[in-house]
Design a protein around this motif. Structure first.
Motif, PDB file in Angstrom:
ATOM      1  N   ARG A 181      55.701  59.865  63.530  1.00 45.23           N
ATOM      2  CA  ARG A 181      54.364  60.166  64.083  1.00 45.23           C
ATOM      3  C   ARG A 181      53.808  58.943  64.802  1.00 45.23           C
ATOM      4  O   ARG A 181      53.187  59.060  65.865  1.00 45.23           O
ATOM      5  N   TYR A 194      59.313  63.663  70.314  1.00 48.64           N
ATOM      6  CA  TYR A 194      58.727  64.936  69.872  1.00 48.64           C
ATOM      7  C   TYR A 194      59.790  65.847  69.265  1.00 48.64           C
ATOM      8  O   TYR A 194      59.527  66.573  68.296  1.00 48.64           O
ATOM      9  N   GLY A 198      59.629  67.310  65.556  1.00 49.01           N
ATOM     10  CA  GLY A 198      59.683  68.745  65.281  1.00 49.01           C
ATOM     11  C   GLY A 198      60.743  69.090  64.257  1.00 49.01           C
ATOM     12  O   GLY A 198      60.518  69.895  63.346  1.00 49.01           O
ATOM     13  N   TYR A 201      59.533  68.138  60.866  1.00 52.47           N
ATOM     14  CA  TYR A 201      58.539  69.101  60.376  1.00 52.47           C
ATOM     15  C   TYR A 201      59.220  70.371  59.856  1.00 52.47           C
ATOM     16  O   TYR A 201      58.758  70.977  58.887  1.00 52.47           O
ATOM     17  N   GLU A 206      56.763  72.491  57.515  1.00 48.42           N
ATOM     18  CA  GLU A 206      55.471  72.517  58.213  1.00 48.42           C
ATOM     19  C   GLU A 206      55.731  73.120  59.598  1.00 48.42           C
ATOM     20  O   GLU A 206      55.791  72.424  60.612  1.00 48.42           O
ATOM     21  N   ASP A 208      54.151  75.213  61.655  1.00 51.24           N
ATOM     22  CA  ASP A 208      53.151  75.169  62.729  1.00 51.24           C
ATOM     23  C   ASP A 208      53.167  73.818  63.429  1.00 51.24           C
ATOM     24  O   ASP A 208      53.048  73.731  64.662  1.00 51.24           O
ATOM     25  N   GLN A 209      53.301  72.744  62.634  1.00 51.81           N
ATOM     26  CA  GLN A 209      53.361  71.407  63.220  1.00 51.81           C
ATOM     27  C   GLN A 209      54.637  71.242  64.045  1.00 51.81           C
ATOM     28  O   GLN A 209      54.635  70.609  65.103  1.00 51.81           O
ATOM     29  N   GLU A 211      56.209  73.620  65.637  1.00 52.59           N
ATOM     30  CA  GLU A 211      56.002  74.352  66.893  1.00 52.59           C
ATOM     31  C   GLU A 211      55.190  73.516  67.871  1.00 52.59           C
ATOM     32  O   GLU A 211      55.512  73.436  69.064  1.00 52.59           O
ATOM     33  N   ALA A 212      54.133  72.860  67.378  1.00 51.20           N
ATOM     34  CA  ALA A 212      53.297  72.026  68.247  1.00 51.20           C
ATOM     35  C   ALA A 212      54.106  70.875  68.839  1.00 51.20           C
ATOM     36  O   ALA A 212      53.958  70.527  70.020  1.00 51.20           O
ATOM     37  N   ALA A 213      55.006  70.289  68.022  1.00 50.35           N
ATOM     38  CA  ALA A 213      55.823  69.173  68.507  1.00 50.35           C
ATOM     39  C   ALA A 213      56.781  69.634  69.602  1.00 50.35           C
ATOM     40  O   ALA A 213      56.932  68.967  70.640  1.00 50.35           O
TER      41      ALA A 213
END
Length: 712
Positions: A181, A194, A198, A201, A206, A208-209, A211-213
């Motif tokens: 991070r 990233y 991901g 995560y 995790e 959702d995190q 997916e965001a990454a």
């Protein structure tokens, strides 16, 4: 002079730590060099000046005298030479000398972040992980924004994940996430950062995190196939296969790389849309015919799609390309077994066993071959050995271990049940209950089915009720209990229980199929057809539709709508020509009516070839031979069938007809009596009143003739 960079992140999780960031090549002397070896050309540039501490950063004690960077560089150069020599010769004394020289360099320039980073990297590369971590942490105390130290720590923690016990692994994952991070914060335009974040995560669940990454990686680089395929994989992990496919299909076909086609193939496979998976993997292989993983994906989905001949050819090509791949030999054996080539299958498995001794998968597949050959004792021996090898005294199993043991127990229980050893089967299936979860659910279902096979209806109902009460959220157990109620004289209560499971979603397909079977056994044909129609609408893959069509065919056949039944069965065979269950049903339907007997014989022979221990298929083969007037063959196969299914009324009726035809009236009467007895012991839904009346009439006529023979 630049610090070494983080290696390609796609390889980070795959390479051992010592394989990362290898130093540049250096000319190696023929004899062990002295400590005055020349400085390699790649390191001629002087190290950068020592940066001033950041405002507010932790301060180190001021050196007693000004740093001597010339001496620091001299010792650094020697350290680097020893580092190179340690790499070339693998001699531990060079490792010690390199560390010694790094420390001398730091004595002459103790505030140098560059020298500290180089020493930390060297510790990591030579396996001195604790020293590497301490060195990197010291750097971060002075400079929390030191990117290279963050990367090094992150890399160390990532590589430590696979080597840690379950508890410490979670701690390593937490530390890795913390560092990566920070790396992302310090280097926000690096797509690879990233991607690694991901993946971590995903390991931490995790999602959702994660997916965001991956989406952030795509924002940085919209054309990144790594980001795209990782995002699709994430959706697959979530069970959202449609979204995974949608993500990949958004790339125009002309722009899809082999990797994207392969990811599409995998996503289609998870949806059980094997035809599309085959097409996608073919495209991937066309782009890179040397990629064995993609060739394996193609072979597996050809197999899944029932294209056994093509799958076998593909696997044989893989075996030739990689003769040490035991898994390919196992897949070849599986196809050979399904095609009835049992000796060839065993040969393939023995080759695999020589490559990977004591493999659970190889020995499990051997047991399947023994089971298909009817070698009961051999199959029991292998399954028992597999269970002994995977047993834990404390009863604590990982998810994979529980799954394996459940499969072994289920197969062993099947063997005992097929051998009519009911209590041994029950004892075996009961061991599955202690595994909990899905394995316990399957154990209960198998116990109920075993009680049913033994005609122990009250016990079957009691166990089904117990299981449904223990697992109120388990849909399969609730369906089984409802079906058992319906079969036990409480049809409305059973149907109501199953219908209560309908939610108005795509998950209702299995419930409608269960209702169709209950209605069919109750001879409520219209309701059965309506339920199948609902299931057919919710079927999205070819395989799902095949089963709905099969139920249509069986319902039509029981109503004597033979043309409609045949249409459904042939519809399935057009897509799945090796489906033994359909081949047998279609062949028997023709034979029972005495029509197109050669065609019927061809269908049934194919079914028996694929499952020569099936009592139902053996009965069909004996019956078609009877209809063709080949009484010797008819008796051979009907006798084999009755040995497998001694409680089957239909087989007893067939044998009785054969004995009557061949002049053995007493034996015929005995089998008709047994047929009626078994119908009496069975469920009301099992007996067709017209069929029972027909057999009763044949028995009465036989008794009259026997009485005449006695009087004469």
């Amino acid at each position: 002079m630049k610090l070494r960079r983080l290696p390609t992140l796609a390889l980070l999780l795959a390479l051992p730590l010592a394989a990362q960031d290898k130093p540049e090549a250096v000319a190696v002397p023929q004899t062990a060099p002295s400590t005055q070896a020349p400085t390699p050309a790649s390191k001629q540039a002087a190290p950068p000046p020592t940066p001033s501490p950041a405002p507010g950063a932790a301060q180190t004690a001021a050196p007693a005298k000004a740093p001597d960077r010339a001496k620091a560089y001299y010792h650094y150069t020697l350290a680097h030479i020893y580092e190179e020599l340690a790499t070339v010769y693998g001699r531990p004394e060079y490792v010690g000398k390199a560390v010694e020289q790094y420390k001398l360099a730091l004595q002459n320039d103790p505030a140098s972040e560059f020298l500290n980073s180089e020493l930390a990297e060297f510790y990591a590369k030579t396996g001195r992980i604790r020293d590497a971590v301490l060195e990197a942490q010291e750097i971060l105390k002075r400079d929390p924004n030191n990117l290279e130290a963050r990367k090094l720590l992150g890399r160390i923690y990532v590589r430590s994940l696979g080597d840690s016990q379950s508890g410490s692994s979670q701690e390593m994952l937490k530390r890795a996430l913390e560092q990566i991070r920070e790396v992302v914060r310090l280097e926000p335009k690096n797509t690879d950062n990233y991607l690694l974040l991901g993946r971590l995560y995903i390991l931490a669940k995790e999602l959702d995190q994660a997916e965001a990454a991956f989406k952030a990686a795509l924002q940085n680089d919209p054309g990144s196939e790594e980001a795209l395929t990782n995002l699709a994989y994430l959706y697959t992990e979530q069970g959202n296969y449609a979204r995974a496919v949608q993500t990949l299909e958004a790339v125009p076909e002309a722009e899809r790389t082999g990797k994207i086609f392969a990811a599409l193939g995998f996503s289609y496979e998870q949806q059980k849309d094997y035809a599309k998976a085959v097409a996608a993997y073919r495209k991937a292989v066309e782009q890179d015919s040397d990629n064995l993983d993609w060739q394996r994906g193609l072979a597996q989905n050809l197999f899944n799609d029932g294209q056994l001949k093509e799958a076998l050819e593909q696997y044989k090509a893989l075996a030739e390309a990689d003769p040490q791949d035991a898994t390919t030999l196992v897949r070849i054996a599986e196809i050979q077994r399904r095609d009835g080539q049992f000796d060839e299958a065993l040969d393939s498995l023995k080759k695999a066993d020589a490559l990977v001794a004591n493999s659970l998968e190889v020995h499990y597949n051997m047991a399947l071959v023994y089971q298909a050959q009817g070698k009961f004792d051999e199959a029991v021996r292998v399954y028992t050995q597999l269970l002994d090898r995977t047993a834990r005294e404390d009863g604590n199993y990982s998810e994979g271990e529980r799954s394996n043991r459940a499969v072994f127990l289920e197969r062993l229980g099947d063997l005992y049940r097929d051998a009519h050893q009911t209590e041994k089967a029950i004892e075996t299936f009961t061991q599955m209950l202690a595994l909990g979860g899905e394995q316990a659910s399957r154990g209960y279902q198998q116990i109920v089915e075993t009680r049913r096979a033994a005609r122990q209806w009250a016990e079957a109902l009691r166990m089904a009720e117990q299981a449904a009460a223990k697992f109120p959220q388990d849909r399969d157990l609730q369906i089984q209990f409802g079906a058992q109620l319906a079969d036990s004289g409480k049809p409305d209560e059973g149907i109501a229980r199953v219908r209560a499971l309908l939610k108005g979603t795509s998950e209702d397909r299995d419930v409608h199929l269960a209702l169709a079977q209950i209605y069919s056994r109750l001879r409520r044909w219209k309701e059965a057809e309506d339920a199948i129609a609902q299931a057919d609408k919710l079927s999205t893959t070819p395989r799902e539709k095949y089963y709905a069509w099969f139920l249509y065919g069986s319902v039509y056949e029981r109503q004597k709508k033979f043309e409609q039944a045949e249409e459904m069965f042939k519809k399935i065979l057009a897509f799945d020509p090796h489906n033994a269950m359909v081949l047998n049903y279609l062949g028997y339907m023709l034979a029972d009516r005495g029509v197109r007997l050669e065609e019927a014989l061809g269908y049934i022979k194919q079914a028996v070839q694929r499952d020569p221990q099936s009592g139902a298929y053996l009965d069909s083969l004996g019956w078609v031979y009877f209809k063709m007037g080949q009484d010797v063959l008819a008796e051979e196969y009907l006798q084999k069938a009755i040995a497998r299914l001694p409680n089957d009324s239909t087989i007893h009726d067939h044998l009785a007809d054969l004995y009557l035809k061949t002049g053995r009236l007493k034996e015929a009467a005995a089998h008709w009596e047994r047929a009626l007895e078994e119908w009496t012991r069975g469920l009301p839904s099992d007996a067709d009143p017209a069929e029972v009346a027909r057999v009763q009439k044949k028995l009465e006529q036989a008794r009259v003739r026997l009485a005449k023979q006695v009087r004469e």
